[in-house]
Scaffold this active site. Structure first.
Site, PDB file in Angstrom:
ATOM      1  N   GLY A   8     -16.920  37.546 -22.689  1.00  0.00           N
ATOM      2  CA  GLY A   8     -16.722  36.561 -21.632  1.00  0.00           C
ATOM      3  C   GLY A   8     -17.838  35.533 -21.572  1.00  0.00           C
ATOM      4  N   GLY A  11     -17.545  31.781 -19.715  1.00  0.00           N
ATOM      5  CA  GLY A  11     -17.556  31.557 -18.276  1.00  0.00           C
ATOM      6  C   GLY A  11     -18.929  31.173 -17.766  1.00  0.00           C
ATOM      7  N   ILE A  13     -21.076  32.671 -15.638  1.00  0.00           N
ATOM      8  CA  ILE A  13     -22.100  33.714 -15.727  1.00  0.00           C
ATOM      9  C   ILE A  13     -22.411  34.034 -17.180  1.00  0.00           C
ATOM     10  CG2 ILE A  13     -22.602  36.140 -15.231  1.00  0.00           C
ATOM     11  CD1 ILE A  13     -21.108  35.812 -12.600  1.00  0.00           C
ATOM     12  N   SER A 133     -18.675  43.849  -9.672  1.00  0.00           N
ATOM     13  CA  SER A 133     -18.391  42.944  -8.566  1.00  0.00           C
ATOM     14  C   SER A 133     -18.719  43.631  -7.254  1.00  0.00           C
ATOM     15  CB  SER A 133     -16.915  42.542  -8.568  1.00  0.00           C
ATOM     16  OG  SER A 133     -16.541  41.935  -7.349  1.00  0.00           O
ATOM     17  N   TYR A 146      -8.270  44.780  -8.732  1.00  0.00           N
ATOM     18  CA  TYR A 146      -9.576  44.311  -9.179  1.00  0.00           C
ATOM     19  C   TYR A 146     -10.684  45.200  -8.620  1.00  0.00           C
ATOM     20  CZ  TYR A 146     -13.453  40.996  -9.927  1.00  0.00           C
ATOM     21  OH  TYR A 146     -14.634  40.397 -10.301  1.00  0.00           O
TER      22      TYR A 146
END
Length: 238
Positions: A8, A11, A13, A133, A146
């Site tokens: 990832g 993105g 971050i 998260s 999520y």
């Protein structure tokens, strides 16, 4: 040479993680799925660092093998940063959406780690950091799946750390709160202002602040930090 794989990396971050690790002298494998332009821009920004881009869909069963086929070296640092969210009632989700999110957030990270661990164990060294998260810690209405998956990722961190610590490997997680990335793009200015009013520090977090925490976790400054989920949310949830 030190090598890091960041999933990832396209993105907000992920980009900052790459920049932070490049400053620490890592050669970087930069994974992305669809945003190739972002990766190309990042590689141009990191022109003095050796980088490779890897395209793979980690929401598909073939994603992990595509990444592994593109990596000829051992990995010193693995940053599990890929993810997306579904906002809405869980009863409105299609079964295919559920399966893809489970693959993306749990199955692929598990299998990727499983494949890269043996060489870390052989070298008696390595760092793994999972980007979780705040909702994996507290749970969120309308983001039930999520929250569930990020909670599972947190437990993955704690369990794996106990398993591999005797081999000199550290496994930690970071749980960001509201961070100023494209994931906040679905919120209006008024909604973001209201959200900031709920956060004691009165603002959204910055991607570079998450990246700095990750850089610290994998550094020699944190040799005894292992199996931890570090919240970074401006005292929103403590």
């Amino acid at each position: 040479m030190k090598y890091a794989l960041i999933t990832g990396a396209s993105g907000g971050i992920g980009r900052e993680i790459a920049i932070a690790l490049a400053k620490e002298g890592y050669c970087l494998y930069l994974h992305y799925h669809t945003n190739e332009q972002s990766i190309d821009d990042l590689r141009e920004h990191l022109a003095s660092t050796q980088t490779w881009k890897i395209k793979a869909n980690l929401a598909a069963k073939t994603g992990v093998s595509k990444i592994l086929e593109a990596i000829p070296t051992s990995i010193d640092v693995l940053v599990l940063n890929s993810g997306n969210s579904y906002v809405g009632l869980m009863t409105d989700m299609e079964d295919t959406q559920v399966e893809e999110m489970i693959q993306l957030h749990l199955t692929s990270p598990f299998l990727l780690t499983k494949a890269l661990l043996p060489l870390m164990v052989q070298k008696k060294a390595g760092n793994i950091v999972a980007v979780s998260s705040i909702w994996g810690v507290t749970g969120a209405s309308c983001e039930v799946l999520y929250s569930t998956l990020k909670g599972g990722l947190n437990t993955f961190v704690k369990a794996l750390a106990k398993e591999v610590a005797p081999s000199g490997i550290r496994v930690n997680g970071v749980a960001p709160g509201a961070i100023a990335t494209k994931m906040m793009g679905n919120f209006s200015d008024d909604e973001i202002e209201s959200l900031c009013d709920e956060i004691p520090m009165g603002r959204l977090g910055e991607p570079k602040e998450v990246a700095a925490l990750i850089a610290f976790l994998i550094s020699n400054q944190a040799p005894y930090l292992n199996g931890q989920i570090i919240n970074i949310n401006g005292a929103w949830y403590c």
